[in-house]
Design a protein around this motif. Structure first.
Motif, PDB file in Angstrom:
ATOM      1  N   ASN B  79      28.873  43.436  32.806  1.00 43.61           N
ATOM      2  CA  ASN B  79      29.219  43.667  34.252  1.00 43.61           C
ATOM      3  C   ASN B  79      30.153  42.058  34.727  1.00 43.61           C
ATOM      4  OD1 ASN B  79      29.315  45.838  35.435  1.00 43.61           O
ATOM      5  ND2 ASN B  79      26.905  45.519  36.074  1.00 43.61           N
ATOM      6  N   ASN B  80      29.891  40.888  33.654  1.00 45.63           N
ATOM      7  CA  ASN B  80      29.887  39.259  33.707  1.00 45.63           C
ATOM      8  C   ASN B  80      31.616  39.625  33.640  1.00 45.63           C
ATOM      9  OD1 ASN B  80      29.539  39.627  31.424  1.00 45.63           O
ATOM     10  ND2 ASN B  80      28.496  38.024  31.132  1.00 45.63           N
ATOM     11  N   LEU B  81      31.929  38.211  33.803  1.00 41.08           N
ATOM     12  CA  LEU B  81      33.029  38.377  33.035  1.00 41.08           C
ATOM     13  C   LEU B  81      34.149  39.369  34.001  1.00 41.08           C
ATOM     14  CD1 LEU B  81      33.592  35.953  30.805  1.00 41.08           C
ATOM     15  CD2 LEU B  81      34.684  37.409  28.986  1.00 41.08           C
ATOM     16  N   ASN B  82      34.545  38.788  35.285  1.00 40.05           N
ATOM     17  CA  ASN B  82      35.442  39.813  35.977  1.00 40.05           C
ATOM     18  C   ASN B  82      37.082  39.644  35.761  1.00 40.05           C
ATOM     19  OD1 ASN B  82      34.510  42.694  36.977  1.00 40.05           O
ATOM     20  ND2 ASN B  82      32.853  41.053  38.383  1.00 40.05           N
ATOM     21  N   LEU B  83      37.566  40.271  35.246  1.00 41.82           N
ATOM     22  CA  LEU B  83      39.005  39.412  35.191  1.00 41.82           C
ATOM     23  C   LEU B  83      40.060  39.518  36.098  1.00 41.82           C
ATOM     24  CD1 LEU B  83      40.278  40.984  31.560  1.00 41.82           C
ATOM     25  CD2 LEU B  83      40.041  38.885  32.351  1.00 41.82           C
ATOM     26  N   GLY B 103      42.819  48.677  37.004  1.00 38.31           N
ATOM     27  CA  GLY B 103      41.748  47.749  37.438  1.00 38.31           C
ATOM     28  C   GLY B 103      41.375  46.436  37.030  1.00 38.31           C
ATOM     29  N   ILE B 104      42.488  46.081  36.814  1.00 42.94           N
ATOM     30  CA  ILE B 104      42.666  44.654  37.048  1.00 42.94           C
ATOM     31  C   ILE B 104      43.494  44.209  38.119  1.00 42.94           C
ATOM     32  CG2 ILE B 104      43.203  42.279  35.850  1.00 42.94           C
ATOM     33  CD1 ILE B 104      43.679  44.076  33.180  1.00 42.94           C
ATOM     34  N   SER B 105      42.496  42.711  38.984  1.00 45.69           N
ATOM     35  CA  SER B 105      43.350  42.022  39.530  1.00 45.69           C
ATOM     36  C   SER B 105      44.152  41.205  38.912  1.00 45.69           C
ATOM     37  CB  SER B 105      42.377  41.408  40.903  1.00 45.69           C
ATOM     38  OG  SER B 105      41.127  41.610  41.380  1.00 45.69           O
ATOM     39  N   ALA B 106      45.659  41.625  39.480  1.00 47.05           N
ATOM     40  CA  ALA B 106      46.604  41.198  38.762  1.00 47.05           C
ATOM     41  C   ALA B 106      47.888  40.547  40.177  1.00 47.05           C
ATOM     42  CB  ALA B 106      47.367  41.529  37.823  1.00 47.05           C
ATOM     43  N   VAL B 107      48.605  38.964  40.066  1.00 46.85           N
ATOM     44  CA  VAL B 107      49.832  39.241  40.666  1.00 46.85           C
ATOM     45  C   VAL B 107      50.489  38.696  39.913  1.00 46.85           C
ATOM     46  CG1 VAL B 107      50.111  36.838  42.358  1.00 46.85           C
ATOM     47  CG2 VAL B 107      47.594  37.840  42.891  1.00 46.85           C
ATOM     48  N   GLN B 108      51.834  38.955  40.186  1.00 46.78           N
ATOM     49  CA  GLN B 108      52.817  38.785  39.341  1.00 46.78           C
ATOM     50  C   GLN B 108      53.784  37.215  40.571  1.00 46.78           C
ATOM     51  OE1 GLN B 108      54.309  40.931  36.681  1.00 46.78           O
ATOM     52  NE2 GLN B 108      55.737  38.638  36.592  1.00 46.78           N
ATOM     53  N   ILE B 109      53.650  36.217  39.307  1.00 53.18           N
ATOM     54  CA  ILE B 109      54.983  34.789  39.704  1.00 53.18           C
ATOM     55  C   ILE B 109      56.225  35.837  39.159  1.00 53.18           C
ATOM     56  CG2 ILE B 109      55.041  32.976  39.802  1.00 53.18           C
ATOM     57  CD1 ILE B 109      52.805  32.608  39.661  1.00 53.18           C
ATOM     58  N   THR B 110      57.751  35.643  39.957  1.00 50.54           N
ATOM     59  CA  THR B 110      58.811  35.849  39.309  1.00 50.54           C
ATOM     60  C   THR B 110      59.336  34.245  39.311  1.00 50.54           C
ATOM     61  OG1 THR B 110      59.581  36.755  41.780  1.00 50.54           O
ATOM     62  CG2 THR B 110      58.583  37.954  39.468  1.00 50.54           C
ATOM     63  N   THR B 111      59.847  34.046  38.046  1.00 51.57           N
ATOM     64  CA  THR B 111      60.183  32.169  38.887  1.00 51.57           C
ATOM     65  C   THR B 111      61.779  32.367  37.999  1.00 51.57           C
ATOM     66  OG1 THR B 111      60.602  32.985  35.311  1.00 51.57           O
ATOM     67  CG2 THR B 111      58.226  31.538  36.530  1.00 51.57           C
ATOM     68  N   LEU B 129      44.430  36.553  45.254  1.00 51.45           N
ATOM     69  CA  LEU B 129      42.990  37.250  44.739  1.00 51.45           C
ATOM     70  C   LEU B 129      42.000  36.265  45.356  1.00 51.45           C
ATOM     71  CD1 LEU B 129      44.194  35.695  40.971  1.00 51.45           C
ATOM     72  CD2 LEU B 129      44.198  37.909  42.226  1.00 51.45           C
ATOM     73  N   ASP B 130      40.493  37.099  45.096  1.00 50.30           N
ATOM     74  CA  ASP B 130      39.470  36.927  45.385  1.00 50.30           C
ATOM     75  C   ASP B 130      38.925  36.022  44.679  1.00 50.30           C
ATOM     76  OD1 ASP B 130      37.411  36.594  46.929  1.00 50.30           O
ATOM     77  OD2 ASP B 130      36.677  39.090  46.604  1.00 50.30           O
ATOM     78  N   LEU B 131      38.768  35.329  44.288  1.00 47.15           N
ATOM     79  CA  LEU B 131      38.488  34.564  43.005  1.00 47.15           C
ATOM     80  C   LEU B 131      37.178  34.672  43.285  1.00 47.15           C
ATOM     81  CD1 LEU B 131      40.747  30.885  43.428  1.00 47.15           C
ATOM     82  CD2 LEU B 131      40.678  33.456  42.036  1.00 47.15           C
ATOM     83  N   ASN B 132      36.215  34.153  44.242  1.00 50.07           N
ATOM     84  CA  ASN B 132      34.839  34.329  43.680  1.00 50.07           C
ATOM     85  C   ASN B 132      34.260  35.516  43.405  1.00 50.07           C
ATOM     86  OD1 ASN B 132      32.767  33.232  45.648  1.00 50.07           O
ATOM     87  ND2 ASN B 132      34.127  33.984  47.797  1.00 50.07           N
ATOM     88  N   SER B 133      35.463  37.008  43.151  1.00 49.78           N
ATOM     89  CA  SER B 133      34.281  37.767  43.098  1.00 49.78           C
ATOM     90  C   SER B 133      34.777  37.816  41.164  1.00 49.78           C
ATOM     91  CB  SER B 133      35.214  39.321  43.299  1.00 49.78           C
ATOM     92  OG  SER B 133      36.951  39.112  43.295  1.00 49.78           O
ATOM     93  N   LEU B 134      35.713  36.710  40.365  1.00 46.39           N
ATOM     94  CA  LEU B 134      36.164  37.407  39.395  1.00 46.39           C
ATOM     95  C   LEU B 134      35.535  35.988  38.215  1.00 46.39           C
ATOM     96  CD1 LEU B 134      39.919  36.320  39.922  1.00 46.39           C
ATOM     97  CD2 LEU B 134      38.864  38.401  39.341  1.00 46.39           C
ATOM     98  N   ASP B 135      35.511  36.070  37.180  1.00 46.76           N
ATOM     99  CA  ASP B 135      34.244  34.738  36.309  1.00 46.76           C
ATOM    100  C   ASP B 135      35.538  34.350  35.722  1.00 46.76           C
ATOM    101  OD1 ASP B 135      31.896  35.671  36.726  1.00 46.76           O
ATOM    102  OD2 ASP B 135      32.380  37.541  35.779  1.00 46.76           O
TER     103      ASP B 135
END
Lengths: 109, 248
Positions: B79-83, B103-111, B129-135
């Motif tokens: 359960n660790n290493l939440n991406l 099922g990965i929390s992903a944010v797109q940046i278009t440059t 992103l909810d950084l708290n929930s990520l490893d």
């Protein structure tokens, strides 16, 4: 990148109450990933209409210097494989050559 | 104040007639980016988050690698290493959709036209992103082995990815990028023999240019080698405070 440089230069020149910039000197390391010609080209375009319109751009290329952990001495590698000329160890400790700096300005009022 | 023209400079007069002055600056051109990267790094430290800057040419398999890491992670039952992923491209949010589909929390940046990500873009994206929930936060940079090398994003580690179809001499051609990496991943090893990839020569080239780098050989398609990479990253997360960024 050249825009960043010009922004810093103009802000500094204004702080010093200068009316125009005559010379910009940059230090660009060989390992910075930046090609001086690309900066020169961008400068030609970006300087128009700014207080650096008549300025010269001087780019000093800074060679790579590595440190050999085995010999505890610095050396200048001759190519991209950073091998110590004395003992042959490949080094990843880079002392100089990553510079991307605006070194100085010459301004006038 | 200078008596001739009223400027602030009294030293370093180059030419008294024209009243030219020299101003010493010695300032990094990217100092603004470096400052923002440091802010990112502090935020990531507070969140106890391992942050990886993932770099390669277009088409080496950055997105596929992350997708496979997610699959293998759930197979491992850990359960660790939440991406979480921040992904940069010039245009489209295709990659973010691909990752979200897994099922990965992903944010797109278009440059737009920019060929690399900068620290301020990453700062903005992290707010989504909810950084708290990520490893583990992977920043998938724009496919480019040149410009992104100069831009610190606040990451702990840089992974440079090359695939077997790109040739064994890629590290020799793009030394600056490879020298900035703590990890080099060789991808698509499932088709290595079909493209006559000379493994020994490729590894030797990586070691010559980037002696500091840990090397992993993987296939994002079959999953080969991914567990080792994940285990290594999990280990790095534990020792995060002692990781020294290579660049900057």
């Amino acid at each position: 990148m050249m825009q960043n440089t010009l922004d810093i230069a103009i802000a500094q020149a204004r702080q010093n109450n200068a009316a125009q910039i005559d010379l910009l000197t940059m230090n660009i390391g060989e390992l910075s990933g930046v090609i001086p010609e690309a900066l020169e080209f961008a400068f030609e375009v970006l300087r128009w209409g700014t207080m650096a319109e008549n300025a010269q751009l001087e780019i000093k290329t800074i060679p790579v210097v590595c440190h050999c952990p085995k010999c505890d001495r610095d050396f200048q590698p001759e190519e991209y494989i950073y091998q110590c000329p004395r003992c042959g160890t490949t080094s990843s400790k880079i002392i100089a050559g990553k510079e991307l700096e605006l070194a100085s300005l010459v301004v006038s009022s | 104040m200078c008596k001739d023209c009223g400027c602030n400079i009294i030293d370093n007069v180059v030419d008294p007639k024209t009243h030219q002055h020299k101003i010493e600056i010695e300032r990094g051109i990217l100092s603004k980016n470096d400052r923002l990267a440091e802010q990112n790094r502090n935020l990531f430290k507070e969140q106890e988050l391992l942050v990886v800057n993932l770099l390669s040419s277009p088409g080496s398999g950055k997105t596929a690698l992350i997708e496979r890491m997610q699959v293998e992670r759930s197979l491992l039952g850990t359960n660790n290493l939440n991406l979480g992923v921040i992904v940069g491209d010039l245009a489209t949010d295709n990659d973010a959709h691909r990752l979200q589909h897994r099922g990965i929390s992903a944010v797109q940046i278009t440059t737009g036209n920019a060929c690399h990500l900068e620290a301020n873009m990453v700062a903005k994206a992290t707010q989504q992103l909810d950084l708290n929930s990520l490893d583990l936060l992977i920043i998938e940079n724009v496919g480019n082995l040149v410009c992104p090398a100069a831009y610190d994003l606040g990451e702990d580690l840089r992974i440079v990815l090359l695939s077997v179809t790109e040739g064994e001499d890629k590290p020799l051609k793009y030394p600056t990028m490879f020298k900035s990496a703590q990890i080099v991943v060789v991808n698509k090893i499932d088709i290595a023999s079909a493209v006559e990839f000379d493994r020994e020569r490729a590894i030797a080239n990586i070691q010559k240019i980037a002696p500091q780098a840990q090397i992993f050989e993987v296939s994002a398609k079959t999953g080969q080698g991914i567990k080792l990479l994940l285990a290594y990253l999990a280990e790095q997360l534990k020792i995060k405070p002692s990781i020294q960024p290579l660049h900057g």
